[in-house]
Structures are given as C-alpha cells and as structure tokens.
Design a protein around this motif. Structure first.
Motif, mmCIF file in Angstrom:
data_model
loop_
_atom_site.group_PDB
_atom_site.id
_atom_site.type_symbol
_atom_site.label_atom_id
_atom_site.label_comp_id
_atom_site.label_asym_id
_atom_site.label_seq_id
_atom_site.Cartn_x
_atom_site.Cartn_y
_atom_site.Cartn_z
ATOM 1 N N LYS A 187 -10.643 2.401 3.055
ATOM 2 C CA LYS A 187 -9.450 2.882 3.757
ATOM 3 C C LYS A 187 -9.865 3.806 4.896
ATOM 4 C CE LYS A 187 -6.374 2.772 -0.238
ATOM 5 N NZ LYS A 187 -5.707 3.627 -1.216
ATOM 6 N N ALA A 219 -11.372 11.126 0.616
ATOM 7 C CA ALA A 219 -11.867 10.860 -0.738
ATOM 8 C C ALA A 219 -13.107 11.736 -0.958
ATOM 9 C CB ALA A 219 -12.210 9.384 -0.865
ATOM 10 N N ASN A 237 0.825 -1.213 0.000
ATOM 11 C CA ASN A 237 0.000 0.000 0.000
ATOM 12 C C ASN A 237 0.857 1.260 0.000
ATOM 13 O OD1 ASN A 237 -2.933 -1.013 0.441
ATOM 14 N ND2 ASN A 237 -1.692 -2.217 1.864
ATOM 15 N N GLN A 276 -6.884 12.797 -1.012
ATOM 16 C CA GLN A 276 -8.170 12.277 -1.512
ATOM 17 C C GLN A 276 -8.243 10.763 -1.577
ATOM 18 O OE1 GLN A 276 -9.413 14.204 -5.156
ATOM 19 N NE2 GLN A 276 -9.945 16.014 -3.967
ATOM 20 N N GLN A 277 -7.809 10.102 -0.532
ATOM 21 C CA GLN A 277 -7.816 8.643 -0.632
ATOM 22 C C GLN A 277 -8.559 7.944 0.490
ATOM 23 O OE1 GLN A 277 -4.295 6.620 0.371
ATOM 24 N NE2 GLN A 277 -3.409 8.373 1.419
ATOM 25 N N GLU A 333 1.295 3.455 -2.025
ATOM 26 C CA GLU A 333 0.689 4.649 -2.653
ATOM 27 C C GLU A 333 -0.066 5.532 -1.653
ATOM 28 O OE1 GLU A 333 -0.509 1.600 -2.955
ATOM 29 O OE2 GLU A 333 -2.625 1.810 -2.424
ATOM 30 N N ILE A 334 -0.319 5.016 -0.444
ATOM 31 C CA ILE A 334 -1.017 5.863 0.537
ATOM 32 C C ILE A 334 -0.104 6.967 1.096
ATOM 33 C CG2 ILE A 334 -2.609 4.022 1.267
ATOM 34 C CD1 ILE A 334 -1.017 4.030 3.943
#
Ligand SMILES: [Zn+2]
Length: 294
Positions: free
Chosen positions: A105, A191, A17, A169-170, A19-20
């Motif tokens: 998430k 998000a 993960n 924005q996740q 990319e977080i």
C-alpha cells in the motif's frame, strides 16, 4: 476504458479497501454503503463523487491551488518531465519492499492531479511482482477530481493531511513529493516496517525560471537545509540521493511551466511576461530524494 466504466472501477476499488479509511471527525472505521457513501458508526457520512473519489474534507477549508495549475502540471508530466523521478521512486519502492511480491500500500500525501502516483504504480507493476495499491490524498478537490477522471488504478480522496481520513499503521510507503509534510500523521499512518519517501527541490530546481523571477531578490537562493534537518529530527534517515537532470523543451512550454510552479506566486507581472517571451530550450531539475523510517 469508457468514462462510466472507469468511474465504477474507482468506486469498486474503494469499496474493496474501505478499511484504509477512518472518519476525520471521530476516527471511527468507515463502511461503504450502496457504493455511494462512506459512513462511520457515528453516522458521519461522506459521499462518493460521480468520478468515484471521496471528499472527506471538513467544510470551509479553502486551498489556493487552482485547476489551471494542475492542468499545467499534467501537461508537463505527460511530456516526460518527471520520468527519471518516477523511475527513481519506483526503483526505491521495489528495493525497499520487505518481500519481492504481494500487495503493498502506497499513500501519496499531496498527490495533486495524480499523474506521479499513477505513473509510479505502473512502473512498480511492470518491473516487479509487487501488486501496488495507490491511495492519493490531496486537500484540493480540483486535483483529486482530475486524478479520478483519468486514473482508475488508485483510490482518490480529498482530505486534510493535518487530520488525514486514513487508518493508522497501514501504509508500506508514504510519498511526499514537492509538497508540505505532516510528520506526525506520517508516523501514525506508516506500517511498522514502512518507509517515508520525501522529495524536495534543490537549489538548481528550475533555476532558469528562478533566475528570471527572482533576479536580485533574496528569494533567488533557496536552501533545502531546514527541510532536511526537520526530516532528520522526526524520522530515521535511511537514504539520501540527489537527482539532477536537464529536460529539453521542444516547443513553447513556458506557459504551463510557469503555471505549474509555485515559484511564480511571488513574482511580478512584468517578470512573468518577460519569462513568457524567453526562448528557453532547457530547464534543470534538481531534487533530493529522502528515505526514512519511523
Ligand atoms: Zn465519524
């Protein structure tokens, strides 16, 4: 699970993960290299600890939270103190998720020693078809160290919420439980359909302790009014629920209870000793749970 295995699981989860994260210095994306370090394209490098958490705090930042306070909180938490709160939050997440299944998430901003996030994740997995990925962020290295040593179902990160080392924005949900907020960062990280769940203490929260500590001082009366107004000025308020319950103490809990609560910071030694000697058998939990959207 053995200690070594748990540590590897933490690092694996983080690697899957990556990319977080984003670099707290240049905001660039991060890559996990050799399961050892998160590195951005400008070569800013953050090493994983042996326990599998990552420290992304700029050097020199100190916190006043101490190990003993987190140990006390964990002990209290294990006795079921926060069960109704964890049930409430996991229920809200299940109810507010845009689809009934799939990956969601969840960021716990100010997760401390991690027992709440871990417990909430467990309840979501038990009671729904959702697949929650928890990310715990705290400025305290002691807290994150304890979390990573104990819980392998989440990603744990030491970092400053004022400049969170996490991508924009996740997150489907951001939790902010009994700890200060940073609404600008919450806005950035949520998000588009995401929800902020904030928990604040109400006037009767641990009132039995407050009565002893702050007898005849102006700190005795607490108001959540300002916090609520700030929340409403930054986020659209979708829900507000009061959660009140009493917890029975079956053995001397006073010491960890006093350790756990920042209420005790401003009190005198004399009052602390008085509190320790009291045979208190019940304490009140009084909270407001807010749900907001961007
Ligand atoms: Zn960088």
């Amino acid at each position: 699970m053995s200690k070594n295995k748990r540590e590897r699981v933490n690092a694996n989860l983080l690697g899957k993960n990556e990319e977080i994260f984003r670099c707290p210095l240049c905001s660039g994306p991060m890559k996990l290299v050799h399961f050892k370090s998160l590195i951005c394209k400008n070569h800013h490098c953050y090493d994983l600890s042996r326990q599998g958490y990552v420290n992304m705090l700029p050097h020199g930042l100190q916190t006043k939270y101490q190990r003993r306070m987190f140990e006390a909180r964990r002990m209290i938490s294990r006795k079921g103190f926060f069960e109704p709160l964890m049930a409430k939050i996991s229920g809200l997440i299940i109810q507010q998720s845009k689809s009934p299944s799939g990956r969601i998430k969840i960021l716990d901003a100010g997760c401390g020693e991690g027992s709440l996030l871990s417990g909430i994740q467990e309840k979501i997995a038990q009671n729904s078809a959702l697949d929650p990925l928890g990310v715990g962020l705290d400025i305290s290295k002691e807290g994150i160290y304890m979390a990573a040593k104990e819980y392998s179902n989440s990603i744990w990160c030491v970092g400053d919420l004022a400049k969170a080392p996490l991508a924009s924005q996740q997150f489907d949900f951001i939790l902010n439980i009994l700890t200060p907020a940073n609404y600008a960062e919450f806005c950035r990280m949520l998000a588009p359909h995401g929800r902020l769940i904030k928990v604040l203490p109400e006037k009767d929260y641990l009132k039995e302790l407050r009565n002893i500590f702050y007898e005849r001082t102006n700190k005795q009366i607490y108001s959540s009014h300002n916090t609520l107004n700030i929340f409403k000025s930054k986020f659209k308020l979708l829900g507000l629920e009061r959660l009140r319950y009493r917890v029975t103490l079956d053995e001397p809990w006073m010491e960890p209870l006093i350790q756990m609560t920042p209420l005790s910071w401003g009190t005198t030694e004399e009052r602390r000793i008085k509190a320790l000697k009291m045979d208190l058998r019940e304490v009140t939990i009084d909270l407001t749970v807010l749900v907001g959207a961007n």
